[in-house]
Design a protein around this motif. Structure first.
Motif, PDB file in Angstrom:
ATOM      1  N   ALA A   1      17.063 -44.088  16.604  1.00 17.40           N
ATOM      2  CA  ALA A   1      17.811 -44.093  17.649  1.00 17.40           C
ATOM      3  C   ALA A   1      17.861 -42.837  19.068  1.00 17.40           C
ATOM      4  O   ALA A   1      18.137 -41.889  19.789  1.00 17.40           O
ATOM      5  CB  ALA A   1      18.588 -45.044  18.118  1.00 17.40           C
ATOM      6  N   GLN A   2      19.241 -41.807  18.361  1.00 18.41           N
ATOM      7  CA  GLN A   2      19.672 -40.911  18.539  1.00 18.41           C
ATOM      8  C   GLN A   2      18.245 -39.725  18.617  1.00 18.41           C
ATOM      9  O   GLN A   2      18.527 -38.816  19.717  1.00 18.41           O
ATOM     10  CB  GLN A   2      19.617 -40.362  17.228  1.00 18.41           C
ATOM     11  N   VAL A   3      17.372 -39.567  17.605  1.00 21.54           N
ATOM     12  CA  VAL A   3      16.602 -38.726  17.763  1.00 21.54           C
ATOM     13  C   VAL A   3      15.748 -38.857  18.942  1.00 21.54           C
ATOM     14  O   VAL A   3      15.103 -37.504  20.379  1.00 21.54           O
ATOM     15  CB  VAL A   3      15.544 -39.021  17.032  1.00 21.54           C
ATOM     16  N   GLN A   4      15.459 -40.228  19.253  1.00 19.83           N
ATOM     17  CA  GLN A   4      13.964 -40.111  19.951  1.00 19.83           C
ATOM     18  C   GLN A   4      15.561 -40.139  22.155  1.00 19.83           C
ATOM     19  O   GLN A   4      14.961 -39.816  23.100  1.00 19.83           O
ATOM     20  CB  GLN A   4      14.211 -42.218  20.377  1.00 19.83           C
ATOM     21  N   GLN A   5      16.791 -40.654  21.728  1.00 18.87           N
ATOM     22  CA  GLN A   5      18.105 -40.011  23.269  1.00 18.87           C
ATOM     23  C   GLN A   5      17.744 -38.767  23.111  1.00 18.87           C
ATOM     24  O   GLN A   5      17.925 -38.055  24.181  1.00 18.87           O
ATOM     25  CB  GLN A   5      18.423 -40.622  22.774  1.00 18.87           C
ATOM     26  N   ALA A   6      17.055 -37.857  21.968  1.00 15.79           N
ATOM     27  CA  ALA A   6      17.422 -36.065  22.066  1.00 15.79           C
ATOM     28  C   ALA A   6      16.127 -35.811  23.197  1.00 15.79           C
ATOM     29  O   ALA A   6      16.225 -34.848  23.897  1.00 15.79           O
ATOM     30  CB  ALA A   6      17.565 -35.736  21.081  1.00 15.79           C
ATOM     31  N   TYR A   7      14.916 -36.427  22.856  1.00 14.44           N
ATOM     32  CA  TYR A   7      14.286 -36.317  23.836  1.00 14.44           C
ATOM     33  C   TYR A   7      14.439 -36.843  25.314  1.00 14.44           C
ATOM     34  O   TYR A   7      14.901 -38.386  25.870  1.00 14.44           O
ATOM     35  CB  TYR A   7      12.900 -36.671  23.412  1.00 14.44           C
ATOM     36  N   THR A   8      13.840 -35.908  26.928  1.00 13.21           N
ATOM     37  CA  THR A   8      13.935 -36.575  28.596  1.00 13.21           C
ATOM     38  C   THR A   8      12.638 -36.471  28.410  1.00 13.21           C
ATOM     39  O   THR A   8      11.714 -35.508  28.435  1.00 13.21           O
ATOM     40  CB  THR A   8      14.354 -35.784  28.912  1.00 13.21           C
ATOM     41  N   ILE A   9      12.202 -37.471  29.054  1.00 13.31           N
ATOM     42  CA  ILE A   9      10.661 -36.975  29.602  1.00 13.31           C
ATOM     43  C   ILE A   9      10.565 -37.532  30.511  1.00 13.31           C
ATOM     44  O   ILE A   9      11.350 -38.625  31.075  1.00 13.31           O
ATOM     45  CB  ILE A   9      10.083 -39.107  28.851  1.00 13.31           C
ATOM     46  N   ASP A  10      10.079 -36.266  32.419  1.00  8.43           N
ATOM     47  CA  ASP A  10       9.860 -36.795  32.568  1.00  8.43           C
ATOM     48  C   ASP A  10       8.247 -36.669  33.852  1.00  8.43           C
ATOM     49  O   ASP A  10       7.165 -36.338  33.008  1.00  8.43           O
ATOM     50  CB  ASP A  10      10.661 -35.832  33.804  1.00  8.43           C
ATOM     51  N   SER A  11       7.989 -36.843  34.499  1.00  4.84           N
ATOM     52  CA  SER A  11       6.569 -36.616  35.175  1.00  4.84           C
ATOM     53  C   SER A  11       6.530 -35.492  35.680  1.00  4.84           C
ATOM     54  O   SER A  11       5.502 -35.387  36.046  1.00  4.84           O
ATOM     55  CB  SER A  11       6.562 -37.576  36.679  1.00  4.84           C
ATOM     56  N   ASN A  12       7.189 -34.849  35.938  1.00  2.30           N
ATOM     57  CA  ASN A  12       7.238 -33.319  36.737  1.00  2.30           C
ATOM     58  C   ASN A  12       7.067 -32.451  35.096  1.00  2.30           C
ATOM     59  O   ASN A  12       7.685 -32.560  34.265  1.00  2.30           O
ATOM     60  CB  ASN A  12       8.617 -32.839  37.228  1.00  2.30           C
ATOM     61  N   VAL A  13       5.813 -31.199  35.648  1.00  2.00           N
ATOM     62  CA  VAL A  13       5.881 -30.477  34.521  1.00  2.00           C
ATOM     63  C   VAL A  13       6.674 -29.781  34.362  1.00  2.00           C
ATOM     64  O   VAL A  13       7.376 -29.089  35.180  1.00  2.00           O
ATOM     65  CB  VAL A  13       4.438 -30.417  34.396  1.00  2.00           C
ATOM     66  N   PRO A  14       8.129 -29.766  32.746  1.00  6.83           N
ATOM     67  CA  PRO A  14       8.708 -28.641  33.290  1.00  6.83           C
ATOM     68  C   PRO A  14       8.501 -27.071  32.934  1.00  6.83           C
ATOM     69  O   PRO A  14       7.026 -26.618  32.838  1.00  6.83           O
ATOM     70  CB  PRO A  14       9.196 -28.930  31.989  1.00  6.83           C
ATOM     71  N   VAL A  15       9.449 -25.795  33.337  1.00  3.71           N
ATOM     72  CA  VAL A  15       9.335 -24.543  32.684  1.00  3.71           C
ATOM     73  C   VAL A  15       9.957 -24.308  31.865  1.00  3.71           C
ATOM     74  O   VAL A  15      10.930 -24.139  31.462  1.00  3.71           O
ATOM     75  CB  VAL A  15       9.930 -23.924  34.353  1.00  3.71           C
ATOM     76  N   VAL A  16       8.877 -24.353  31.271  1.00  3.19           N
ATOM     77  CA  VAL A  16       9.995 -23.420  29.634  1.00  3.19           C
ATOM     78  C   VAL A  16      10.032 -22.311  29.650  1.00  3.19           C
ATOM     79  O   VAL A  16       9.463 -20.996  30.161  1.00  3.19           O
ATOM     80  CB  VAL A  16       8.397 -24.337  28.520  1.00  3.19           C
ATOM     81  N   PRO A  17      11.545 -22.014  29.412  1.00  4.20           N
ATOM     82  CA  PRO A  17      12.150 -20.797  29.096  1.00  4.20           C
ATOM     83  C   PRO A  17      11.550 -19.916  27.981  1.00  4.20           C
ATOM     84  O   PRO A  17      10.621 -19.976  26.763  1.00  4.20           O
ATOM     85  CB  PRO A  17      13.805 -21.381  28.582  1.00  4.20           C
ATOM     86  N   PRO A  18      11.136 -18.869  28.278  1.00  6.81           N
ATOM     87  CA  PRO A  18      10.768 -17.974  27.321  1.00  6.81           C
ATOM     88  C   PRO A  18      11.104 -17.788  26.539  1.00  6.81           C
ATOM     89  O   PRO A  18      12.345 -17.913  25.929  1.00  6.81           O
ATOM     90  CB  PRO A  18      11.127 -15.913  27.627  1.00  6.81           C
TER      91      PRO A  18
END
Length: 431
Positions: free
Chosen positions: A407-424
């Motif tokens: 449950a902790q691992v699952q909650q560590a992920y944030t899932i959204d409909s927008n494509v994120p900007v991945v930092p360099p």
């Protein structure tokens, strides 16, 4: 000591003589812990000048043994990471750089809390010995160009005592104290040049680029004053590095990198750090040439062969390189599923590190025993599209019920409909 505490409390600069007197008397037990604690808190609030923090590093350095590696030809180069989740870079990096002729006298640490330690990972290789004598260490670097060991108990003893005190007095997060601690040990190891990998992000010690930059500048400044040529890279820790977290799992991933395979971020960072070390070691005239040399050594198997040599030299079983299943294996594998569709827009890297610690793969206390087989294999990282029910990560455990950790691992992920900007991967380089 009261005069010195008062001086630092009032924001004044301590002299070299005052710092040396303080460290000498603390190591000889003439200054009690409660007075050193007061001094650490004064430094925490008021900071230190560049020369002052360098003098603190040198005083701690000279509180114990200083290795002399002059009999080893060439420019000795080491690398230090401020620690992050899934950061196994030292393991493929040392043999890669050594295979190109740069002597690598690497003194590494153990993991504590949510970040893993290089020594623990290496000890998941059956028989691997990190506790070599000073002579054995020097002989290996002289003969084969590499060794990865733990610091001897006689190296920078003042730092060891002050570090333990900082841990229990709320003074860990002080840039002058962090920088002088790191540099006292690194300079004591006899290295001529240093590359720093300063992590920044939610899985790093330094959460902001501003703080990471200050630490990188402090490390490079102390290096300059010690005539140790230094460069610092600020690298991203807003998600785990690579796809594995856990001791034997990270060794298997390191072997994949040395086979010129494995995750792109680990490979890229290994090559970029190797290039800096090759330039500092005067084995390449430029970073561009150095990158080409590092890529060649991965491609033609020289780096992999050097890793086998390292394992054999330090008492380990080199057969793990050809058969990673000889590494400790977990009894259970449990998939953590995505609760919805979308893109991975955020990963609580710290939470994943803590999850592995709770499985037994990390230490909550310094003397805790580790389960070297457990950990996480990540199937999804930042920016990855997911469908509902996809596997986000696979838990490798030696306990059947890991529902709370899942449950902790699952909650560590944030899932959204927008494509994120991945930092360099590399934010900046500080020389």
């Amino acid at each position: 000591m009261v005069d010195l505490i008062t001086k630092k409390r009032d924001g004044q600069t301590l002299t070299q003589e005052e710092i040396e007197w303080m460290i000498d008397n603390y190591v000889s037990d003439a200054i009690p812990d409660y007075q050193m604690s007061a001094m650490l808190m004064a430094i925490y609030f008021n900071g230190m000048e560049d020369t002052e923090q360098a003098q603190l590093a040198f005083a701690m350095l000279h509180s114990g043994d200083v290795l002399n590696l002059d009999q080893i030809p060439g420019i000795k180069v080491d690398k230090h990471s401020t620690g992050g989740v899934g950061d196994k870079i030292s393991i493929p990096l040392a043999p890669l750089v050594a295979s190109l002729g740069v002597p690598i006298p690497m003194i590494s640490g153990r993991g504590l809390g949510h970040t893993g330690g290089t020594l623990d990972k290496l000890e998941s290789i059956p028989g691997f010995n990190v506790n070599l004598s000073e002579k054995e260490f020097v002989d290996l670097v002289q003969e084969h160009g590499e060794a990865i060991v733990s610091a001897s108990g006689d190296m920078a003893p003042a730092d060891r005592r002050i570090y333990a005190l900082r841990d229990v007095t709320g003074t860990v997060e002080s840039i002058p104290l962090i920088a002088s601690s790191i540099m006292s040990k690194k300079i004591a190891s006899g290295t001529n040049a240093l590359v720093f990998d300063v992590k920044v992000g939610n899985g790093a010690f330094m959460k902001t680029e501003e703080d990471a930059t200050k630490l990188a500048e402090a490390l490079v400044s102390i290096g300059k004053q010690a005539n140790v040529n230094s460069v610092a890279l600020l690298t991203d820790m807003s998600q785990p590095l690579g796809i594995t977290i856990g001791n034997s799992l990270e060794i298997a991933e390191s072997i994949a990198i040395l086979r010129n395979q494995g995750p792109k971020d680990v490979r890229d960072l290994t090559i970029k750090l190797a290039a800096q070390m090759l330039v500092l070691g005067q084995k390449a005239p430029s970073l561009e040439v150095a990158i080409g040399l590092a890529e060649d050594a991965l491609r033609d198997g020289r780096a992999l062969k050097k890793f086998k040599q390292l394992i054999q030299d330090q008492g380990g079983d080199p057969a793990v390189v050809d058969n990673p299943k000889l590494l400790p294996q977990a009894q259970y594998k449990i998939a953590v599923k995505a609760p919805r569709a979308g893109y991975v827009v955020g990963i609580d890297t710290n939470a994943l590190g803590v999850a592995v610690m709770q499985l037994g793969g990390g230490r909550a206390k310094k003397d805790a025993a580790l389960d070297l087989a457990v950990g996480l294999v990540l199937h999804k990282k930042l920016g990855t599209p997911v469908s509902e029910g996809d596997t986000l990560a696979m838990i490798h455990a030696n306990q059947e019920d890991v529902s709370a950790i899942a449950a902790q691992v699952q909650q560590a992920y944030t899932i959204d409909s927008n494509v994120p900007v991945v930092p360099p991967l590399i934010h900046k380089v500080i020389r």
